[in-house]
Design an enzyme around this catalytic site. Structure first.
Site, PDB file in Angstrom:
ATOM      1  N   ASN A 127     -49.070 -25.666  20.904  1.00  0.00           N
ATOM      2  CA  ASN A 127     -49.765 -24.402  20.661  1.00  0.00           C
ATOM      3  C   ASN A 127     -50.972 -24.698  19.919  1.00  0.00           C
ATOM      4  OD1 ASN A 127     -50.269 -21.315  20.984  1.00  0.00           O
ATOM      5  ND2 ASN A 127     -49.816 -21.738  18.642  1.00  0.00           N
ATOM      6  N   ASP A 188     -55.774 -22.459  17.260  1.00  0.00           N
ATOM      7  CA  ASP A 188     -54.994 -22.377  18.395  1.00  0.00           C
ATOM      8  C   ASP A 188     -55.708 -22.900  19.627  1.00  0.00           C
ATOM      9  OD1 ASP A 188     -52.977 -20.205  19.464  1.00  0.00           O
ATOM     10  OD2 ASP A 188     -54.581 -20.229  20.947  1.00  0.00           O
ATOM     11  N   ASP A 218     -42.298 -25.825  21.100  1.00  0.00           N
ATOM     12  CA  ASP A 218     -42.446 -24.901  19.836  1.00  0.00           C
ATOM     13  C   ASP A 218     -43.511 -23.784  20.123  1.00  0.00           C
ATOM     14  OD1 ASP A 218     -42.238 -24.223  16.666  1.00  0.00           O
ATOM     15  OD2 ASP A 218     -44.344 -24.779  17.012  1.00  0.00           O
ATOM     16  N   HIS A 222     -46.577 -18.420  22.430  1.00  0.00           N
ATOM     17  CA  HIS A 222     -48.051 -18.203  21.975  1.00  0.00           C
ATOM     18  C   HIS A 222     -49.179 -18.899  22.906  1.00  0.00           C
ATOM     19  CE1 HIS A 222     -47.114 -16.063  18.416  1.00  0.00           C
ATOM     20  NE2 HIS A 222     -46.115 -16.814  18.348  1.00  0.00           N
ATOM     21  N   GLU A 244     -39.394 -22.158  23.044  1.00  0.00           N
ATOM     22  CA  GLU A 244     -39.129 -21.333  21.954  1.00  0.00           C
ATOM     23  C   GLU A 244     -39.975 -20.009  22.313  1.00  0.00           C
ATOM     24  OE1 GLU A 244     -39.757 -20.392  17.186  1.00  0.00           O
ATOM     25  OE2 GLU A 244     -41.065 -21.548  18.365  1.00  0.00           O
TER      26      GLU A 244
END
Length: 487
Positions: A127, A188, A218, A222, A244
């Protein structure tokens, strides 16, 4: 594209290991015709911040013989410098060089674990990159700035969401913020762009080239589900994937949205276990996963705690001692999801990293001779929850139980019992008094060793007669019997 887990390959390797790991059980009789008592389980273990060399040794000495199916490593890519644990989650490059070991050591660890019948899954940070505002140099010497990573990503490869102050996520009720703004200043990545997607896929393909069997994605929450799908799509069929995606009450981004990409970690299960054993009835644990607010069992990876939740206090942790041990027993005895045991180090400062040498290399993990819920490890020492007697015994129980259905469920006050077809029976007593009772069981008639009450010169025996067994379980304790341990 859906990527199934690699259980089939684990099963094939496990078959070759039957003779190799039969010795520890040679003194015990095996059960009637049925499941192989040396079968590999579906249980994984997250060896948080263990070095590659230490994982290799553990696969050979404990994980394989205990019946663990797979091990989850910490992120293997180059990261920012610093002593804190979270530096591992701030990538600087996709080089497989970190304070946990070199690329060669990582590849050797994977091969060693495979030889022990244990699959290797890697924690993959896709991410974001670093959260450092100032330029710096990473662990392996790569230079970087917050939005510039030479030969990898440039400023145009990142989101600048413009939806909140500092571009940081402030409102989890806003899906656009959750998936395009920065998570605590972490740069990001614009995962909707072909270039970023291709770069991330190349990193995952490199890990697979080193023999990795599966990936923990992970912070998948997001990234938009379609972005995760696009990154995973080129990977070989059979690549294990678990994402996740933390479940939040009433939030617009939900785990269910990601199931097309593969299973997810079901955080609601860990939250529920903490509630049932933190003041509720342990019998409620058997209902977790059966109602709304849970993904289907085949899509769920479950856990008692992980590296985040043990630090934020949202779940039980090893600091809860006996209660934590009982939670692991219930998770491993049940039928919901794929269990993941957590194993980390003791800390009082939630930012503290593992023990390191003067150059920042993490020291190889070592376990005390008798780890368990009564131990009081000092800060920085390894807790080794995966070696706790209750946990190791239940990993083998789960291997023997296999896909047997949940039967013979019984509860009374702070005690609960459950059977797994004709293969096993577990009783958990979370109360303050010894439990003495007679239970119905599908276990075949005979005498069985209590695998949770080992004795130096034999075993604590329970006799099944005509589908009934009389049990005596200590306060704050548990007992388990299965067809792989007959007296």
């Amino acid at each position: 594209m859906t990527h199934p887990t690699s259980r089939a390959r684990r099963d094939l390797r496990a078959a070759a290991l039957v003779l190799a790991i039969a010795a520890p059980l040679a003194a015990c009789s095996t059960g009637p015709s049925g499941p192989d008592p040396d079968a590999r389980s579906d249980v994984g273990v997250q060896l948080f911040q263990w070095t590659w060399d230490a994982i290799a040794t553990e696969c050979t000495e404990r994980l394989g013989p205990a019946g663990y199916g797979w091990v989850l490593t910490s992120p293997p890519q180059e990261h920012v410098l610093g002593e804190q644990w979270w530096t591992a989650y701030q990538p600087v490059s996709h080089r497989v060089e970190s304070r946990l070991g070199t690329r060669e050591e990582f590849a050797a660890m994977v091969a060693t674990c495979h030889d022990a019948g244990v699959d290797v899954w890697a924690d993959a940070v896709l991410n974001h990159m670093t959260g450092q505002d100032d330029p710096g140099t990473g662990w392996a010497g790569s230079t970087y700035a917050h939005y510039s990573y030479p030969d990898l990503f440039a400023d145009g490869d990142f989101h600048h969401c413009g939806l909140a102050a500092g571009d940081d996520i402030q409102d989890y009720q806003d899906a656009a913020q959750v998936q395009t703004c920065e998570l605590v200043n972490l740069a990001d990545l614009a995962t909707e762009t072909p270039r970023v997607r291709a770069t991330l896929t190349a990193y995952l393909e490199d890990l697979l080239s080193l023999g990795v069997d599966g990936l923990r994605i992970d912070a998948a929450k997001h990234m938009a589900p379609a972005d995760v799908a696009a990154v995973l799509a080129p990977l070989p069929e059979g690549t294990g994937v678990v994402q996740e995606v933390i479940r939040g009450a009433g939030e617009p981004v939900t785990p269910e949205q990601y199931l097309g990409n593969g299973p997810v970690f079901e955080f609601a299960y860990a939250d529920g276990l903490a509630g049932t054993l933190g003041g509720g009835s342990p019998s409620v644990a058997l209902d977790l996963g059966t109602g709304p607010g849970f993904v289907p069992s085949d899509d769920a990876y479950v856990f008692v705690d992980n590296h985040d939740t043990e630090r934020n206090g949202s779940t039980l942790s090893s600091a809860d001692g006996v209660t934590y041990a009982l939670a692991n027993v219930l998770m491993l005895a049940g039928t919901y999801g794929t269990p993941t045991v957590y194993s980390g180090y003791a800390f009082s400062d939630r930012d503290a990293g593992p023990a390191q040498d003067a150059d920042g290399n993490v020291l190889d993990a070592t376990c005390d001779d008798a780890p368990g819920p009564a131990a009081a490890p000092a800060d920085g020492t390894w807790v080794c929850q995966h070696r706790w007697p209750q946990v190791e015994a239940m990993v083998r129980f789960r291997a023997v139980a296999g896909d047997a259905p949940l039967v013979d469920v019984w509860s009374q006050g702070d005690a609960v019992a459950l059977g797994r077809g004709e293969r096993g029976l577990v009783v958990v007593n979370a109360g303050d008094e010894v439990l003495r009772t007679t239970l119905a069981t599908h276990l075949p008639d005979g005498e069985y060793c209590d695998v949770l009450a080992p004795e130096p010169d034999g075993c604590a025996v329970a006799r099944v007669d005509d589908g009934r067994v009389t049990v005596e379980v200590p306060a704050g304790g548990a007992s388990a019997w299965h067809v792989g341990r007959i007296s």
